[in-house]
Motif scaffolding. Structure first.
Motif, mmCIF file in Angstrom:
data_model
loop_
_atom_site.group_PDB
_atom_site.id
_atom_site.type_symbol
_atom_site.label_atom_id
_atom_site.label_comp_id
_atom_site.label_asym_id
_atom_site.label_seq_id
_atom_site.Cartn_x
_atom_site.Cartn_y
_atom_site.Cartn_z
ATOM 1 N N GLY A 40 0.827 -1.193 0.000
ATOM 2 C CA GLY A 40 0.000 0.000 0.000
ATOM 3 C C GLY A 40 0.866 1.249 0.000
ATOM 4 N N GLY A 41 0.223 2.402 -0.091
ATOM 5 C CA GLY A 41 0.948 3.670 -0.051
ATOM 6 C C GLY A 41 0.609 4.542 -1.241
ATOM 7 N N PRO A 42 1.099 5.786 -1.248
ATOM 8 C CA PRO A 42 0.764 6.729 -2.324
ATOM 9 C C PRO A 42 1.115 6.213 -3.718
ATOM 10 C CG PRO A 42 1.818 7.877 -0.493
ATOM 11 C CD PRO A 42 1.931 6.410 -0.194
ATOM 12 N N ALA A 43 2.198 5.449 -3.831
ATOM 13 C CA ALA A 43 2.638 4.990 -5.152
ATOM 14 C C ALA A 43 1.688 3.986 -5.778
ATOM 15 C CB ALA A 43 4.040 4.390 -5.054
ATOM 16 N N THR A 44 0.903 3.292 -4.957
ATOM 17 C CA THR A 44 0.012 2.264 -5.500
ATOM 18 C C THR A 44 -1.469 2.589 -5.295
ATOM 19 O OG1 THR A 44 0.183 0.991 -3.441
ATOM 20 C CG2 THR A 44 1.702 0.409 -5.234
ATOM 21 N N ARG A 45 -1.779 3.760 -4.764
ATOM 22 C CA ARG A 45 -3.190 4.112 -4.575
ATOM 23 C C ARG A 45 -3.905 4.158 -5.926
ATOM 24 N NH1 ARG A 45 -6.771 8.353 -4.507
ATOM 25 N NH2 ARG A 45 -8.414 8.158 -2.901
ATOM 26 N N HIS A 46 -5.022 3.454 -6.016
ATOM 27 C CA HIS A 46 -5.823 3.366 -7.241
ATOM 28 C C HIS A 46 -5.003 2.848 -8.425
ATOM 29 C CE1 HIS A 46 -9.445 6.101 -6.017
ATOM 30 N NE2 HIS A 46 -9.233 5.101 -5.171
ATOM 31 N N LEU A 47 -4.023 1.996 -8.148
ATOM 32 C CA LEU A 47 -3.300 1.320 -9.228
ATOM 33 C C LEU A 47 -4.291 0.550 -10.104
ATOM 34 C CD1 LEU A 47 -0.557 0.316 -10.460
ATOM 35 C CD2 LEU A 47 -0.714 -1.606 -8.856
ATOM 36 N N ILE A 48 -5.279 -0.070 -9.445
ATOM 37 C CA ILE A 48 -6.327 -0.775 -10.170
ATOM 38 C C ILE A 48 -7.504 0.175 -10.329
ATOM 39 C CG2 ILE A 48 -7.786 -2.822 -10.264
ATOM 40 C CD1 ILE A 48 -4.744 -3.350 -10.346
ATOM 41 N N ASP A 49 -7.539 0.842 -11.465
ATOM 42 C CA ASP A 49 -8.589 1.823 -11.750
ATOM 43 C C ASP A 49 -9.409 1.339 -12.944
ATOM 44 O OD1 ASP A 49 -6.807 2.143 -13.830
ATOM 45 O OD2 ASP A 49 -6.245 4.202 -13.319
ATOM 46 N N ALA A 50 -10.250 2.206 -13.469
ATOM 47 C CA ALA A 50 -11.101 1.817 -14.592
ATOM 48 C C ALA A 50 -10.276 1.391 -15.798
ATOM 49 C CB ALA A 50 -12.028 2.976 -14.953
ATOM 50 N N GLU A 51 -9.173 2.072 -16.033
ATOM 51 C CA GLU A 51 -8.325 1.735 -17.186
ATOM 52 C C GLU A 51 -7.737 0.333 -17.025
ATOM 53 O OE1 GLU A 51 -4.305 3.375 -19.496
ATOM 54 O OE2 GLU A 51 -5.186 4.525 -17.849
ATOM 55 N N ALA A 52 -7.266 0.021 -15.822
ATOM 56 C CA ALA A 52 -6.692 -1.309 -15.581
ATOM 57 C C ALA A 52 -7.766 -2.385 -15.695
ATOM 58 C CB ALA A 52 -6.037 -1.359 -14.208
ATOM 59 N N LEU A 53 -8.926 -2.148 -15.107
ATOM 60 C CA LEU A 53 -10.013 -3.135 -15.128
ATOM 61 C C LEU A 53 -10.532 -3.372 -16.539
ATOM 62 C CD1 LEU A 53 -11.856 -1.925 -11.932
ATOM 63 C CD2 LEU A 53 -10.768 -4.164 -12.205
ATOM 64 N N ALA A 54 -10.386 -2.387 -17.421
ATOM 65 C CA ALA A 54 -10.861 -2.521 -18.797
ATOM 66 C C ALA A 54 -10.122 -3.623 -19.552
ATOM 67 C CB ALA A 54 -10.719 -1.194 -19.531
ATOM 68 N N HIS A 55 -8.946 -4.004 -19.068
ATOM 69 C CA HIS A 55 -8.177 -5.070 -19.727
ATOM 70 C C HIS A 55 -8.666 -6.462 -19.325
ATOM 71 C CE1 HIS A 55 -5.277 -2.299 -21.451
ATOM 72 N NE2 HIS A 55 -5.116 -1.737 -20.269
ATOM 73 N N MET A 56 -9.509 -6.545 -18.279
ATOM 74 C CA MET A 56 -10.000 -7.845 -17.837
ATOM 75 C C MET A 56 -11.088 -8.361 -18.780
ATOM 76 S SD MET A 56 -9.974 -7.675 -13.664
ATOM 77 C CE MET A 56 -10.291 -9.449 -13.576
ATOM 78 N N ARG A 57 -11.317 -9.684 -18.710
ATOM 79 C CA ARG A 57 -12.268 -10.331 -19.616
ATOM 80 C C ARG A 57 -13.549 -10.710 -18.875
ATOM 81 N NH1 ARG A 57 -8.917 -14.743 -22.838
ATOM 82 N NH2 ARG A 57 -7.979 -15.201 -20.805
ATOM 83 N N PRO A 58 -14.652 -10.879 -19.605
ATOM 84 C CA PRO A 58 -15.948 -11.081 -18.949
ATOM 85 C C PRO A 58 -16.054 -12.319 -18.063
ATOM 86 C CG PRO A 58 -16.256 -10.441 -21.244
ATOM 87 C CD PRO A 58 -14.790 -10.696 -21.068
ATOM 88 N N HIS A 59 -15.226 -13.332 -18.306
ATOM 89 C CA HIS A 59 -15.290 -14.540 -17.474
ATOM 90 C C HIS A 59 -14.339 -14.490 -16.289
ATOM 91 C CE1 HIS A 59 -11.673 -15.454 -19.839
ATOM 92 N NE2 HIS A 59 -11.328 -16.201 -18.799
ATOM 93 N N ALA A 60 -13.514 -13.440 -16.205
ATOM 94 C CA ALA A 60 -12.411 -13.402 -15.250
ATOM 95 C C ALA A 60 -12.857 -12.931 -13.870
ATOM 96 C CB ALA A 60 -11.301 -12.494 -15.770
ATOM 97 N N ILE A 61 -12.060 -13.298 -12.866
ATOM 98 C CA ILE A 61 -12.328 -12.837 -11.506
ATOM 99 C C ILE A 61 -11.127 -12.055 -10.981
ATOM 100 C CG2 ILE A 61 -13.922 -14.720 -11.018
ATOM 101 C CD1 ILE A 61 -11.730 -15.990 -9.296
ATOM 102 N N PHE A 62 -11.436 -11.130 -10.088
ATOM 103 C CA PHE A 62 -10.441 -10.215 -9.532
ATOM 104 C C PHE A 62 -10.366 -10.408 -8.021
ATOM 105 C CE2 PHE A 62 -9.615 -6.189 -7.368
ATOM 106 C CZ PHE A 62 -8.389 -5.855 -7.916
ATOM 107 N N VAL A 63 -9.143 -10.481 -7.490
ATOM 108 C CA VAL A 63 -8.946 -10.702 -6.057
ATOM 109 C C VAL A 63 -7.978 -9.662 -5.507
ATOM 110 C CG1 VAL A 63 -7.931 -12.281 -4.351
ATOM 111 C CG2 VAL A 63 -9.467 -13.168 -6.113
ATOM 112 N N ASN A 64 -8.326 -9.079 -4.352
ATOM 113 C CA ASN A 64 -7.440 -8.125 -3.693
ATOM 114 C C ASN A 64 -7.161 -8.563 -2.264
ATOM 115 O OD1 ASN A 64 -5.880 -5.926 -2.997
ATOM 116 N ND2 ASN A 64 -7.598 -4.535 -2.706
#
Length: 322
Positions: free
Chosen positions: A209-233
């Motif tokens: 965590g920290g300022p360098a990674t805040r919102h690393l996973i944003d709309a632009e990043a999520l747009a690369h995912m596919r409809p069958h895929a799952i995301f884990v944090n």
């Protein structure tokens, strides 16, 4: 004997070890330190053993220009709740507890992958509701993870532990994105771009965590995912733009998500609470007695070294100025 504030209840072996070398004040409240307590901690104790949520921000350090405390021995590998640059400027060292959390956190990542892919939370709710009408061939079909591609964002200790479990346990192909080149990830794995890692069948975030990674996973990043895929944090909540994640789930842009941490923890974005394709855990990453004990004893080791005039073994290096 140096004075020490332990900000939350900890396993008894940890408290006993701390009392052996310090005059300990044990705070019984399970909630984070409030604004006044944060400042009093720096003024009243030689050292503090804080943890997640104890927000030692730059403002706190600015309000205490001559702190008594000289070490914040954080309980946990993540320390984004401590402004390390401001602490360093105030003459206060910061340490953490890496290593002890690795396997337990990786286990939770695999739990979330399986629960989300195989719709386990949804299935348990169905059984408990009394609405289950029995097995049939097309009921609650989920994602079969064996042999699929997993994309790991952040290939540190925890990322590599997740990769080992996924590859050797489930035969998954491992791709990963890391901020720096990694010559030997310790298993068959390919370093790829962020976009390619996000395009995997399963995506797991394991960055600090920290300022360098805040919102690393944003709309632009999520747009690369596919409809069958799952995301884990299993990293830190604010690594993910939760509003963007909700939109991706609502639009069917991704199939599901498994979360152990939240952007506004302990508050969970309300929309997530009503989604059957989302697995929600109450930050269980290291929630095993032996793991929490090991973390606490590592924090005490850092304190003991400092009290003896040695460098704490897990000293956090402050970020470069500017």
């Amino acid at each position: 004997m140096p004075t020490l504030l332990i900000t939350r209840p900890l396993p008894e072996p940890v408290v006993a070890a701390a009392r052996a070398g310090f005059d300990v004040t044990l705070r019984e409240d399970t909630r984070p330190l409030d604004a006044l307590e944060l400042r009093e901690a720096l003024l009243s104790f030689d050292a503090v053993l804080p943890t997640l949520g104890d927000l030692f921000s730059a403002e706190v350090f600015a309000d205490v220009p001559r702190p008594r405390a000289r070490l914040l021995a954080n309980f946990g590998v993540g320390y984004n709740h401590i402004d390390t640059a401001a602490a360093h400027a105030a003459g206060i060292m910061v340490s953490n507890t890496p290593g002890a959390v690795t396997d337990a956190t990786a286990d939770i990542a695999l739990m979330l992958i399986l629960m989300t892919a195989r719709r386990a939370g949804e299935g348990e709710r169905l059984v408990r509701s009394g609405r289950w009408e029995g097995w049939h061939p097309t009921q609650m079909l989920g994602l079969h993870v064996s042999g699929k591609r997993i994309g790991i964002i952040g290939m540190g200790r925890i990322g590599q532990a997740i990769a080992r479990r996924a590859h050797f346990g489930f035969g998954m192909e491992v791709v990963f994105h890391n901020r720096s080149p990694l010559a030997d990830p310790g298993l068959p794995a390919t370093q790829v771009t962020m976009a390619e890692a996000m395009a995997a069948d399963v995506v797991v975030v394991a960055v600090p965590g920290g300022p360098a990674t805040r919102h690393l996973i944003d709309a632009e990043a999520l747009a690369h995912m596919r409809p069958h895929a799952i995301f884990v944090n299993i990293a830190r909540g604010d690594v993910v733009d939760e509003a963007a994640l909700v939109k991706a789930l609502q639009k069917g842009q991704i199939a599901g998500a498994g979360l152990d941490v939240y952007e506004f923890e302990p508050r969970v974005t309300p929309a997530l609470l009503h989604m059957e394709n989302v697995t929600l855990l109450p930050h269980l990453g290291t929630a095993a007695l032996e793991v929490r004990t090991a973390m606490g004893l590592m924090a005490v080791d850092n304190l003991t070294a400092w009290a003896a005039g040695r460098t704490p073994p897990n000293l956090v290096t402050p970020p470069p100025a500017g």
